[in-house]
Design a protein around this motif. Structure first.
Motif, PDB file in Angstrom:
ATOM      1  N   ASP A 170       0.816  -1.215   0.000  1.00  0.00           N
ATOM      2  CA  ASP A 170       0.000   0.000   0.000  1.00  0.00           C
ATOM      3  C   ASP A 170       0.848   1.262   0.000  1.00  0.00           C
ATOM      4  O   ASP A 170       0.491   2.272  -0.626  1.00  0.00           O
ATOM      5  CB  ASP A 170      -0.941  -0.010   1.201  1.00  0.00           C
ATOM      6  N   ALA A 222       1.997   1.637  -3.487  1.00  0.00           N
ATOM      7  CA  ALA A 222       0.855   2.014  -4.319  1.00  0.00           C
ATOM      8  C   ALA A 222       0.541   3.503  -4.186  1.00  0.00           C
ATOM      9  O   ALA A 222       0.324   4.205  -5.193  1.00  0.00           O
ATOM     10  CB  ALA A 222      -0.370   1.178  -3.944  1.00  0.00           C
ATOM     11  N   VAL A 249      -2.644   2.221 -10.498  1.00  0.00           N
ATOM     12  CA  VAL A 249      -2.166   1.099  -9.686  1.00  0.00           C
ATOM     13  C   VAL A 249      -3.285   0.113  -9.392  1.00  0.00           C
ATOM     14  O   VAL A 249      -4.379   0.498  -8.975  1.00  0.00           O
ATOM     15  CB  VAL A 249      -1.578   1.598  -8.345  1.00  0.00           C
ATOM     16  N   THR A 283      -3.780  -3.346  -6.997  1.00  0.00           N
ATOM     17  CA  THR A 283      -3.127  -4.105  -5.939  1.00  0.00           C
ATOM     18  C   THR A 283      -3.727  -5.497  -5.801  1.00  0.00           C
ATOM     19  O   THR A 283      -4.926  -5.689  -5.969  1.00  0.00           O
ATOM     20  CB  THR A 283      -3.209  -3.378  -4.581  1.00  0.00           C
TER      21      THR A 283
END
Length: 318
Positions: free
Chosen positions: A70, A73, A83, A85
């Motif tokens: 995170d 990101a 992005v 994830t």
């Protein structure tokens, strides 16, 4: 890897239920240690799109890796990168093939265990030596690492204070005379990795009576050690559970667990100046004390994405 624990027993229980979960999200928005990696796109790489390009970031199946995913990101979104994830996709044995086949493009890694995985013959132990060895062994797979951070999170063999006192344990070597009647718990990969069960035997002559499959330094392992269901565990050195439950991390004088600097592992096809500079800036700000403090927030129940967004903004990276 991948952490005050009494205050977040509920969070641990929730994490235990979700330890194998997998999800994804996508949005657009948001100089450390020496790096030998080029900041230019790899030859033949597509140029980034007008909005900054896109990238898919994965994480391993433990909380700290999700947090670092995170953080990466948010840093990239701040530079206009789109992005996606994919958290908790598995252990290294799962995510290395995933980055090779393009299922993901980037993942937070730990230098020493990464090197041990791709080069089982390497004797490098220091941060500098490990980092220097990585480019050559990663290049044939189309992978590279960007600048490493000063943050380290090493595996460690942990025991309860009572067990340490009972057997006078200070180092891993002290286990050799007692391990035959003891149980060790860890993630499934620990049973076969060179720095796991096999490494304990070859390096220290330590063979446990039983190996109990749990999770990778996660809530199941912590709970089992705390409750006496296992006698020793593979935990992470930044885990807030260690001081919270007064676990003892046994010293490792023979460096079974080498330097473990946090750094980005990325597909060479996805390397661009924008991505490199954004992630190198993250590594420049990240040290062990910072990572431990961020871990504590996550293990205390704060969403890792919220922790990441706050940290990125506070450090002028977003």
């Amino acid at each position: 890897m991948n952490r005050t624990h009494l205050a977040f027993v509920g969070a641990i229980a929730a994490a235990a239920l979700a330890v194998t979960a997998c999800g994804s999200s996508s949005s657009t928005g948001s100089a450390a240690s020496s790096s030998s990696v080029s900041s230019a796109p790899a030859a033949g790489s597509p140029a980034p799109a007008a909005g900054g390009g896109s990238i898919t970031i994965g994480s391993a199946n433990f909380a700290e890796s999700v947090l670092l995913m995170d953080v990466y990101a948010e840093a990239l979104r701040a530079k206009g990168i789109t992005v996606t994830t994919k958290p908790k996709i598995g252990a290294r044995e799962v995510y290395i093939p995933a980055i090779k086949d393009g299922s993901i493009d980037l993942i937070p890694e730990y230098s020493g265990t990464l090197l041990a995985y791709v080069d089982t013959t390497s004797k490098a132990a220091s941060s500098a030596d490990i980092y220097a060895a990585l480019p050559a062994v990663l290049k044939p797979s189309g992978l590279e690492v960007l600048a490493q951070s000063q943050a380290q999170d090493k595996d460690a063999i942990a025991v309860s204070a009572a067990t340490a006192a009972k057997y006078s344990l200070k180092t891993i070597a002290d286990l050799a005379a007692h391990a035959g009647s003891l149980i060790i718990g860890a993630g499934p990969e620990f049973k076969t990795r060179a720095d796991g069960v096999a490494g304990l035997k070859s390096t220290y002559g330590v063979t446990f009576q039983t190996f109990k499959t749990l999770d990778s330094g996660g809530p199941l392992t912590v709970a089992a050690l705390k409750n006496g269901q296992i006698d020793a565990a593979d935990l992470f050195t930044t885990d807030p559970a260690v001081p919270a439950y007064k676990f003892v991390l046994l010293q490792d004088p023979k460096n079974l667990y080498t330097a473990q600097n946090v750094l980005p592992l990325i597909s060479s096809k996805k390397v661009t100046p924008t991505i490199t500079s954004a992630l190198n800036a993250v590594s420049a700000k990240l040290d062990t004390a910072t990572l431990t403090a961020l871990d504590k927030q996550v293990y205390g129940g704060t969403d890792p994405d919220a922790v990441a967004k706050t940290w990125i903004k506070a450090n002028g990276l977003g």
